[in-house]
Write an enzyme that holds these catalytic residues in place. Structure first.
Site, mmCIF file in Angstrom:
data_model
loop_
_atom_site.group_PDB
_atom_site.id
_atom_site.type_symbol
_atom_site.label_atom_id
_atom_site.label_comp_id
_atom_site.label_asym_id
_atom_site.label_seq_id
_atom_site.Cartn_x
_atom_site.Cartn_y
_atom_site.Cartn_z
ATOM 1 N N SER A 1 -31.633 22.605 -20.864
ATOM 2 C CA SER A 1 -30.256 22.238 -20.524
ATOM 3 C C SER A 1 -29.265 23.276 -21.046
ATOM 4 C CB SER A 1 -29.903 20.842 -21.049
ATOM 5 O OG SER A 1 -29.940 20.812 -22.454
ATOM 6 N N ASP B 1 -30.099 20.413 -31.993
ATOM 7 C CA ASP B 1 -31.373 19.769 -31.670
ATOM 8 C C ASP B 1 -32.204 19.629 -32.930
ATOM 9 O OD1 ASP B 1 -33.983 19.099 -30.408
ATOM 10 O OD2 ASP B 1 -32.859 19.597 -28.591
ATOM 11 N N ASP C 1 -25.955 15.263 -24.890
ATOM 12 C CA ASP C 1 -27.209 15.001 -24.196
ATOM 13 C C ASP C 1 -28.317 14.961 -25.247
ATOM 14 O OD1 ASP C 1 -29.082 14.607 -22.194
ATOM 15 O OD2 ASP C 1 -29.202 16.710 -21.641
ATOM 16 N N HIS D 1 -29.991 10.060 -27.351
ATOM 17 C CA HIS D 1 -29.752 8.927 -26.448
ATOM 18 C C HIS D 1 -29.789 7.561 -27.124
ATOM 19 C CE1 HIS D 1 -29.945 11.981 -23.475
ATOM 20 N NE2 HIS D 1 -31.258 12.094 -23.503
ATOM 21 N N GLU E 1 -23.999 12.004 -21.696
ATOM 22 C CA GLU E 1 -25.007 11.863 -20.647
ATOM 23 C C GLU E 1 -25.973 10.734 -20.997
ATOM 24 O OE1 GLU E 1 -27.042 15.485 -19.821
ATOM 25 O OE2 GLU E 1 -25.279 16.427 -18.967
ATOM 26 N N ASP E 2 -26.589 10.182 -19.975
ATOM 27 C CA ASP E 2 -27.669 9.203 -20.135
ATOM 28 C C ASP E 2 -27.258 7.950 -20.901
ATOM 29 O OD1 ASP E 2 -29.498 10.927 -18.768
ATOM 30 O OD2 ASP E 2 -29.645 12.103 -20.601
#
Length: 159
Positions: A4, A21, A63, A66, A91-92
């Site tokens: 992404s 991350d 993103d 989640h 997102e999501d």
């Protein structure tokens, strides 16, 4: 790098792309991408990222992990670092309806964002964001813009 991050780098031709991350394998620095190793459910890690990489971002796109905890901690910590006229995206948010992303007592992020977007709804605190923090978040939403929320994504302009 994370796929992404590569996609956003290619889409935003002149942008510096930052990523947070927890996975070591997605750490990459180069070609307009800077990665930061951090836990998506850690306010301390978000604050360390801001301390290392600055503030006043044009857009933040969450993103991450989640989970309700990760989405809500990111929102309360990172939103203040979006410049006026910038955008915040989650997102999501459909993961709100998937048990593996929620803990007992969690406020679903999709419902929380609908309450924030609807100026008429009363806001109550969540496990991760106090009522005062939620009111600050609501005050940063530019309601004159055509903000958007559905079962997959939430996008709003920041005042």
């Amino acid at each position: 790098p994370a796929p992404s991050l590569q996609m956003w780098r290619d889409y935003f031709k002149n942008a510096q792309i930052f990523g947070i991350d927890a996975a070591e394998r997605y750490q990459y620095n180069g070609d307009r991408i800077i990665s930061f190793l951090g836990d998506h459910e850690s306010v301390d890690d978000y604050n360390s990222f801001i301390k290392s990489h600055g503030s006043n971002f044009d857009i933040i796109i969450d993103d991450g992990a989640h989970t309700m905890e990760a989405q809500q901690k990111a929102l309360k910590t990172l939103l203040t670092h979006v410049r006026s006229g910038g955008f915040y995206v989650i997102e999501d948010i459909g993961t709100s309806y998937m048990g593996k992303f929620t803990k007992e007592g969690d406020t679903l992020t999709c419902l929380l964002m609908k309450d924030i977007m609807d100026q008429e709804n009363e806001i109550v605190d969540t496990c991760y964001i106090s009522k005062d923090e939620l009111l600050e978040i609501r005050n940063k939403v530019d309601y004159s813009y055509n903000n958007y929320i559905d079962n997959n994504i939430c996008l709003f302009k920041v005042m």
